[in-house]
Design a protein around this motif. Sequence first.
Motif, PDB file in Angstrom:
ATOM      1  N   ALA A  39      86.720 -44.627  47.405  1.00 17.98           N
ATOM      2  CA  ALA A  39      86.643 -45.282  48.706  1.00 17.98           C
ATOM      3  C   ALA A  39      88.026 -45.493  49.307  1.00 17.98           C
ATOM      4  O   ALA A  39      88.219 -45.332  50.508  1.00 17.98           O
ATOM      5  N   THR A  43      89.208 -45.159  53.323  1.00 15.59           N
ATOM      6  CA  THR A  43      88.979 -46.400  54.080  1.00 15.59           C
ATOM      7  C   THR A  43      89.837 -46.514  55.332  1.00 15.59           C
ATOM      8  O   THR A  43      89.415 -47.126  56.307  1.00 15.59           O
ATOM      9  N   GLY A  58      86.552 -47.696  56.456  1.00 14.22           N
ATOM     10  CA  GLY A  58      86.391 -48.788  55.496  1.00 14.22           C
ATOM     11  C   GLY A  58      85.854 -50.064  56.115  1.00 14.22           C
ATOM     12  O   GLY A  58      85.185 -50.853  55.442  1.00 14.22           O
ATOM     13  N   ARG A  62      83.278 -52.786  54.428  1.00 15.60           N
ATOM     14  CA  ARG A  62      84.164 -53.719  53.730  1.00 15.60           C
ATOM     15  C   ARG A  62      83.497 -55.074  53.498  1.00 15.60           C
ATOM     16  O   ARG A  62      83.604 -55.656  52.436  1.00 15.60           O
ATOM     17  N   ASN A 150      84.854 -52.355  49.003  1.00 14.44           N
ATOM     18  CA  ASN A 150      85.548 -51.073  49.054  1.00 14.44           C
ATOM     19  C   ASN A 150      85.066 -50.146  47.950  1.00 14.44           C
ATOM     20  O   ASN A 150      85.763 -49.216  47.579  1.00 14.44           O
TER      21      ASN A 150
END
Length: 190
Positions: A39, A43, A58, A62, A150
């Motif tokens: 990730a 992100t 992200g 998040r 994340n």
Amino acid sequence: MQGAMAAPSVAPVTRQISGRAAPAAVPDPSGPESGQSLAAAVTDLPVLDASGRRVLFGALFRERRAVVVFVRHFLCYICKEYVEDLAKIPKSFLQEANVTLIVIGQSSYHHIEPFCKLTGYSHEIYVDPEREIYKRLGMKRGEETTSSGNNIHFIHCDRNRLDHKPINSVLQLVGVQHVDFTSRPSVIHV
């Protein structure tokens, strides 16, 4: 949301459910750097909404759990049908499980609104017009992922254009109740 019960804590899915190995297990020179989570490799990359506004990828997951579906492209008939089925998922089912449904396409943001009208899709949708996220995650075709914070917990990599993961299988992974996709409009015989 006041008065709403918190969704039960569900252990993250951490294994590939497809016959193909997850991209994280395959070293890819264009993929995440050594020691960097899958990730984290994407992100900070932008996606565009229907207005052309840049949003960091992200930021989409998040602060919340999300199912992110990457489609091949908006002109792909199989992807269109898959998104038509995604459109049938009641928002209340997703809200009960505290999950957001997001589609990412490889197109210009100008195509989002017509695609949503065509498919009836009303959940979140963005585009990665430069295919940077697709490239960094080693994707060549449409994929499904589930993520929270994340962390990406599951990725299904299509082996061919007909290898989409059944939607209810993906929804089950994040605690969304079963959706009946077989209901068809009534036929009136005269």
